[in-house]
Design a protein around this motif. Structure first.
Motif, mmCIF file in Angstrom:
data_model
loop_
_atom_site.group_PDB
_atom_site.id
_atom_site.type_symbol
_atom_site.label_atom_id
_atom_site.label_comp_id
_atom_site.label_asym_id
_atom_site.label_seq_id
_atom_site.Cartn_x
_atom_site.Cartn_y
_atom_site.Cartn_z
ATOM 1 N N GLU A 1 0.901 -1.072 -0.040
ATOM 2 C CA GLU A 1 -0.064 -0.160 0.177
ATOM 3 C C GLU A 1 0.967 1.154 0.022
ATOM 4 O O GLU A 1 1.828 1.257 0.609
ATOM 5 N N THR A 2 0.368 2.101 -0.559
ATOM 6 C CA THR A 2 1.031 3.487 -0.595
ATOM 7 C C THR A 2 0.085 4.624 -0.505
ATOM 8 O O THR A 2 -1.142 4.156 -0.541
ATOM 9 N N CYS A 3 0.561 5.724 -0.269
ATOM 10 C CA CYS A 3 -0.466 7.063 0.245
ATOM 11 C C CYS A 3 0.031 8.061 -0.525
ATOM 12 O O CYS A 3 1.274 8.457 -1.082
ATOM 13 N N PRO A 4 -0.797 9.187 -0.633
ATOM 14 C CA PRO A 4 -0.646 10.630 -1.335
ATOM 15 C C PRO A 4 0.681 11.191 -0.633
ATOM 16 O O PRO A 4 1.479 11.730 -1.549
ATOM 17 N N GLN A 5 0.825 11.132 0.479
ATOM 18 C CA GLN A 5 2.160 12.142 0.870
ATOM 19 C C GLN A 5 3.490 11.354 0.335
ATOM 20 O O GLN A 5 4.281 12.226 0.368
ATOM 21 N N TYR A 6 3.636 10.072 -0.220
ATOM 22 C CA TYR A 6 4.836 9.659 -0.895
ATOM 23 C C TYR A 6 4.893 10.096 -2.340
ATOM 24 O O TYR A 6 5.853 9.674 -2.956
ATOM 25 N N LEU A 7 3.609 10.649 -2.885
ATOM 26 C CA LEU A 7 3.715 10.936 -4.269
ATOM 27 C C LEU A 7 3.960 12.607 -4.236
ATOM 28 O O LEU A 7 4.341 13.208 -5.181
ATOM 29 N N PHE A 8 3.284 13.272 -3.375
ATOM 30 C CA PHE A 8 3.073 14.731 -3.380
ATOM 31 C C PHE A 8 3.880 15.693 -2.279
ATOM 32 O O PHE A 8 4.186 16.607 -2.558
ATOM 33 N N LEU A 9 4.412 15.003 -1.465
ATOM 34 C CA LEU A 9 5.427 15.571 -0.368
ATOM 35 C C LEU A 9 6.763 15.087 -0.453
ATOM 36 O O LEU A 9 6.936 13.825 -0.974
ATOM 37 N N THR A 10 7.786 16.003 -0.212
ATOM 38 C CA THR A 10 9.083 15.442 0.028
ATOM 39 C C THR A 10 9.553 15.813 1.563
ATOM 40 O O THR A 10 9.012 16.451 2.218
ATOM 41 N N GLU A 11 10.840 15.318 1.640
ATOM 42 C CA GLU A 11 11.299 15.639 3.153
ATOM 43 C C GLU A 11 11.362 17.169 3.137
ATOM 44 O O GLU A 11 11.575 17.805 4.443
ATOM 45 N N ASP A 12 11.685 17.974 1.997
ATOM 46 C CA ASP A 12 11.764 19.486 2.098
ATOM 47 C C ASP A 12 10.555 20.057 2.728
ATOM 48 O O ASP A 12 10.430 21.130 3.266
#
Ligand code: URP
Ligand code: ZN
Ligand code: ZN
Length: 491
Positions: A270-281
């Protein structure tokens, strides 16, 4: 012919996980009873409703199989969304079923945990719901008796943790849980991060004076997730039982899933939006840092691409929100103070309402995945994995009339003010989106209608029902003709 339908959705461009065609959908008592080229308005029951989809795209309502609603927190913070606000927010975003977690706190039985969670959900939800159970205290009694009992209660999936002090299980405990899950037909979801590594790295960072939110990402590098993912897969292999790795964030962990597939293991991802649209920045202080603290942390652009690749090439079965709603203030992200160290900030970000529109906009409309993959990832596979299919997760005769009619052409900038959750921010503020539900139907009832930022979401909390889950065939080991008999270890 007698009056047959309470509702006809006319001229729908229907997309399922496999098919696309134009038809009318007839609904009776909340269930789809006909899908046909042209249903006659004469077949509407007296007082029945006809909704003209006008050739617009119609997909199954979203099934969000990973969200945290009214979950008790051990650090004094409060989960901002309860079943009322969370379900209304979900409906406005096109989700018609959600599956939050009932938490077993240590010392509790599963019976106590489940009863408490039913109490918080009952009479509160606008959409239908099922439960997973978080197992944090797998005592002999829990394993010997309560897993089978859970299944009789319509709860057929659990989540276990390899990290968090109050939740983590040892490898030995995990083996015992997997053996019991296998015996009962339960699907086990795994939060895979290595607790000892995180604890040690956190100590080093704090000692070096690194306390700001970026330290959260530094304390949980991809290797922490990779190691735990590999370990979870190995334990599942030893026990010969499928598992599902939740909120996978990085290329390293995806490689482990692919490695497992290569070995013929049934390992789901499973993956989630935060791993497509956010970065550590986004964890930088001037970006509002703490608000984007979640675990595993967002990574970098190269990892984002690998996660997109995984959605497109079948590494992942499910795209869930991992909605973990905390407000910015002292009841949430700032529970330990406005400048508290990163390890004292509650983990999690909101995403129930934005999940479908983000993936439709940047996945389907931007050409990264097709519409059938979208439906599979956001609805059908979750329903199958967690024993809710075919009642949920598809548009077919006999299925619940849960669906989304999408706007033909929208182009707007997402803002917090548009959303219905009880959190005071969205991590996706300012994103340009090209998709939003025009109408959400839940068992044939309109629960959302409108445009982004301007619409009506149902106030009928309590209309949503608990949907008992069945044992999922996907939780079983496939039969391998010729394979030697594998003895089932005792728990
Ligand atoms: O940071 C996250 N993901 N918080 C929610 C709890 C969990 O582990 O899913
Ligand atoms: Zn987790
Ligand atoms: Zn979660």
């Amino acid at each position: 012919m007698s009056h047959a339908f309470d509702l006809i959705v006319h001229d729908a461009d229907i997309a399922t996980a496999t098919d696309r065609y134009r038809a009318d959908i007839g609904v009776k008592d909340g269930v789809i009873t006909a899908i046909a080229r042209a249903l006659s308005p004469n077949d509407l029951a007296p007082g029945g409703q006809r909704i003209d989809a006008q050739g617009r795209l119609v997909t199954p309502g979203g099934v969000d199989s990973h969200c945290h609603i009214s979950q008790p927190m051990s650090d004094g913070s409060v989960c901002a969304d309860d079943f009322a606000s969370g379900s209304r927010s979900a409906a406005a975003g096109g989700t018609t079923t959600f599956v939050p977690f009932a938490l077993q706190q240590r010392g509790q039985t599963l019976r106590e945990a489940l009863a408490a969670y039913h109490r918080s959900a009952s009479g509160q939800s606008v959409i239908d719901y099922a439960f997973h159970l978080i197992v944090s205290d797998p005592t002999d009694d829990v394993l010997a008796d309560e897993f089978d009992w859970l299944v009789t209660q319509g709860v057929t999936s659990i989540k276990i943790y390899l990290t968090y002090d109050d939740l983590k299980l040892s490898d030995r405990q995990i083996l015992r849980v997997l053996a019991a899950a296998k015996r009962s037909g339960i699907m086990t979801m795994v939060h895979a991060e290595n607790f000892d590594c995180i604890e040690w790295l956190t100590e080093q960072l704090l000692a070096a004076g690194i306390t700001e939110p970026m330290g959260h990402a530094m304390s949980r590098p991809a290797a922490v997730e990779r190691e735990a993912t590999h370990r979870a897969i190995s334990l599942a292999e030893i026990m010969r039982v499928p598992i599902l790795l939740v909120h996978v964030s990085a290329a390293d962990a995806i490689e482990q899933i692919r490695w497992a597939h290569g070995r013929g293991l049934r390992i789901y991802g499973e993956t989630c939006p935060q791993y497509l649209f956010l970065t550590e920045d986004d964890l930088a202080l001037d970006a509002g840092g703490a608000r984007c603290i979640c675990s595993p942390p967002p990574r970098d652009r190269a990892n984002q691409q690998k996660v997109w690749d995984g959605l497109a090439n079948g590494a992942f079965e499910v795209f869930s929100s991992d909605h973990a709603p905390f407000r910015s203030g002292t009841d949430g992200k700032a529970v330990a103070g406005p400048h508290a160290a990163f390890n004292q900030v509650p983990n999690g970000i909101p995403g129930l309402e934005t999940r479908l529109a983000l993936l439709m906009s940047e996945g389907v409309n931007a050409g990264r995945i097709d519409i059938h993959q979208f439906v599979a990832l956001t609805s059908t596979q979750a329903a199958k994995l967690y024993g809710l299919h075919p009642r949920k997760g598809t548009l077919a005769v006999g299925s619940d009339a849960d669906m989304v009619i999408w706007h033909d052409a929208v182009d707007f900038t997402l803002t917090q003010a548009m959303l219905h959750h009880a959190v005071d921010y969205t991590p996706y503020e300012g994103m340009r989106l090209t998709a939003w539900p025009a109408l959400t139907l839940a068992r044939g009832e309109v629960v959302w209608q409108g445009e982004p930022g301007r619409g009506q979401v149902s106030e009928r909390v309590g209309r949503g029902e608990f949907v008992p889950a069945k044992v999922s065939p996907m939780a079983q080991v496939p039969h391998r003709p010729g394979a030697s008999h594998h003895w089932l270890p005792k728990t």
